[in-house]
Design an enzyme around this catalytic site. Structure first.
Site, PDB file in Angstrom:
ATOM      1  N   SER B 130      14.197 -38.680  46.910  1.00 32.73           N
ATOM      2  CA  SER B 130      14.623 -39.223  45.801  1.00 32.73           C
ATOM      3  C   SER B 130      14.863 -38.972  44.985  1.00 32.73           C
ATOM      4  O   SER B 130      14.115 -38.306  44.364  1.00 32.73           O
ATOM      5  CB  SER B 130      14.791 -40.941  45.815  1.00 32.73           C
ATOM      6  OG  SER B 130      14.643 -41.531  44.614  1.00 32.73           O
ATOM      7  N   TYR B 154       7.704 -46.100  44.419  1.00 31.37           N
ATOM      8  CA  TYR B 154       8.529 -45.942  45.457  1.00 31.37           C
ATOM      9  C   TYR B 154       8.624 -44.405  45.192  1.00 31.37           C
ATOM     10  O   TYR B 154       8.192 -43.301  46.809  1.00 31.37           O
ATOM     11  CB  TYR B 154       9.774 -45.888  45.042  1.00 31.37           C
ATOM     12  CG  TYR B 154      10.976 -45.772  45.966  1.00 31.37           C
ATOM     13  CD1 TYR B 154      11.377 -46.143  47.186  1.00 31.37           C
ATOM     14  CD2 TYR B 154      12.071 -45.077  45.296  1.00 31.37           C
ATOM     15  CE1 TYR B 154      11.563 -45.936  47.503  1.00 31.37           C
ATOM     16  CE2 TYR B 154      12.591 -44.572  46.073  1.00 31.37           C
ATOM     17  CZ  TYR B 154      13.003 -45.094  47.233  1.00 31.37           C
ATOM     18  OH  TYR B 154      14.239 -44.531  47.897  1.00 31.37           O
ATOM     19  N   LYS B 158       7.495 -40.981  47.728  1.00 27.86           N
ATOM     20  CA  LYS B 158       8.745 -40.456  48.321  1.00 27.86           C
ATOM     21  C   LYS B 158       7.488 -38.835  48.797  1.00 27.86           C
ATOM     22  O   LYS B 158       8.265 -37.841  49.289  1.00 27.86           O
ATOM     23  CB  LYS B 158       9.626 -40.523  47.618  1.00 27.86           C
ATOM     24  CG  LYS B 158      10.364 -41.901  48.786  1.00 27.86           C
ATOM     25  CD  LYS B 158      11.342 -41.823  49.873  1.00 27.86           C
ATOM     26  CE  LYS B 158      12.320 -42.988  49.641  1.00 27.86           C
ATOM     27  NZ  LYS B 158      12.826 -43.300  50.874  1.00 27.86           N
TER      28      LYS B 158
END
Lengths: 333, 333
Positions: B130, B154, B158
């Site tokens: 991402s 997040y 990742k």
């Protein structure tokens, strides 16, 4: 306050323990505050083997596997103001035993961070990261914003922990500082399973009248920090104000860039040609590959601005070893 | 061969499944080899909720918690040639529930990689990373060698998985590819817990005659990829030759950079002022903080050289949505 050193039986852990006991206190108040340094009332040395000392009433020795939560819960309580997390599976060993490296370098560290988080008082966690987080195609001088691209499992695990430590800090679970150490040399004692072990051995063994095998070529350039300065940087890393670090919790510590040839030249000046003749050149591709993926130098402007100091030269590194370990008094030149 | 999609009940998983079934085969032979594409004999759709389709004899639907090893062992066997690992706790949810994010985004992925490793045949693993791996002070255009500095849990998770996937690939446990996706927009359906959810909603809802709240300012710039192109990139990511990736297993996929104001301007051309009037401006600091830490654009030279293609413009992204989801035929301009 209490202080914990994981890997407390190791060489750096032992040296750090002696330094902390000699200082007796740490200055953890925000920069500019006039508060006195806070005395260290208890220094916990945790390791998988029993730390042999130092013999001091403030020292509590704990033996255990740091991948087990109860071991860390015993070592960290709400009075633990600073954790120096040095315990690790070193580079070549983590490459040889992937699962062991993951268990200690990643999983145990995560448990440590979670125990700190559960205590709820946001302790300072000083984590020793490494040159090995870098790799691949690198600029001549690595910059603060150079992307990490580790080429070893050890470097991967260190880089993952850095990310975790930054996120735990951002969320207010801990107050973390990841210090990227150059290769620490000259270490006393025996060679270990670190790929960088030769960097100490090619100075130490010849000065002790022993032969040693150098697994890399003379052109190989390494980024070095003496144990003396490494310990001072660890202490500085615990005392630095979080606000000074800003959004970046990693610090590339100062180092000295030296080729193996330059190291040998310094050895010849200190120990003569007889010392140099004790180095056998036995290339080891496995070690070369790891070591050559590491940066030979990085920009130290941020570290110096934050107050971290390294060695002046490779000669100074050897001098520090002779003074600290061989007890040869410093000669003025 | 068998193919697994985790998150197979999700929007992107479902679209990818339809695309793979329509193609019927994947070309996994090294570049330049003349071998025919290999037919997909089984497509496993694994998710925590039951995938509603596609209705096809090749599809096997599995329901389970991907943080449980036996669930992944059921879904991956020695015939699994490609795993598309899309399952994730999205950005704002991982920020709100740290432990859940760690469990699914990190722990489950590690189990997935370990099950692949245990199977011993080095399957291809296409992982959706991402924009959120970047953050902090960024250059105007992020480069391939820009350091990761995620400002959300997040993004941290990742980035950690990227490191793991690279190391698993380097060691020969898997053949991994981490594709960094721009914000995928315009998504159909309902808003979700992603901080980027608004990017779809401010186009989708007004075109459906519904009001929507935009949590960020008009000046906020986002990096976008249509679902149609995202699915094509995922397929390309599975087919690309490992040798072409070199030592870097991450790819910054192509995107279109658009400010919210520019998106609204395009909306006005497509849906008129009535559509624009359906956007309510309700700043949400929590969302703004996450979204503004992401890069608004990155260099796509490497992705394009590797054969990945993005959208031509934001107008093209809206057009793709209208064709694919609203079934409005393409008009030539």
């Amino acid at each position: 306050m209490k202080v914990l050193i994981t890997g407390g039986a190791g060489f750096l852990g032992q040296r750090l323990a002696r330094e902390l006991l000699a200082r007796g206190a740490l200055h953890l108040a925000p920069h500019g505050a006039s508060a006195e340094p806070e005395p260290i009332t208890e220094l916990v040395l945790l390791d998988v083997t029993r730390a042999s000392g130092p013999d001091d009433v403030r020292v509590r020795i704990e033996v255990g596997d740091i991948a087990q939560r109860d071991v860390l819960e015993r070592a960290i309580d709400a009075q633990t103001a600073v954790v120096f997390h040095l315990a690790a599976i070193v580079s070549a060993q983590a490459e040889a035993d992937f699962d062991l490296g993951m268990r200690i370098n990643l999983d145990a560290t995560r448990i440590l961070l979670d125990v700190c988080r559960a205590r709820g008082h946001k302790p300072r966690v000083v984590f020793t990261s490494s040159v090995a987080v870098y790799g691949g195609e690198l600029p001549e001088e690595v910059q603060e914003d150079t992307a990490l691209n580790p080429q070893s499992s050890y470097g991967t695990q260190k880089a993952m922990v850095e990310l975790l430590l930054c996120d735990y800090s951002r969320r207010g679970f801990i107050d973390g500082r990841a210090l990227r150490l150059p290769t620490v040399s000259v270490r006393p004692g025996k060679p270990n399973a670190a790929a960088s072990s030769f960097a100490s051995a090619i100075v130490r063994e010849p000065l002790n009248g022993e032969t040693t095998a150098c697994p890399v070529s003379g052109a190989t350039r390494v980024w070095l920090l003496s144990p003396r300065k490494a310990v001072q940087c660890l202490v500085a890393g615990s005392e630095i104000d979080a606000a000074a670090l800003g959004e970046r919790r990693t610090v590339n510590l100062p180092g000295v860039s030296a080729s193996v040839d330059e190291m040998v030249e310094t050895l010849s000046k200190v120990g003569g040609e007889a010392a140099v003749a004790r180095i056998e050149w036995v290339p080891d591709e496995r070690v070369e590959k790891i070591v050559e993926s590491w940066p030979a130098s990085w920009d130290t402007a941020r570290a110096r601005a934050l107050g971290f100091a390294g060695d002046g030269s490779f000669r100074a590194i050897v001098q520090a070893y002779m003074e600290d370990e061989l007890h040869v008094p410093h000669k003025r030149h």
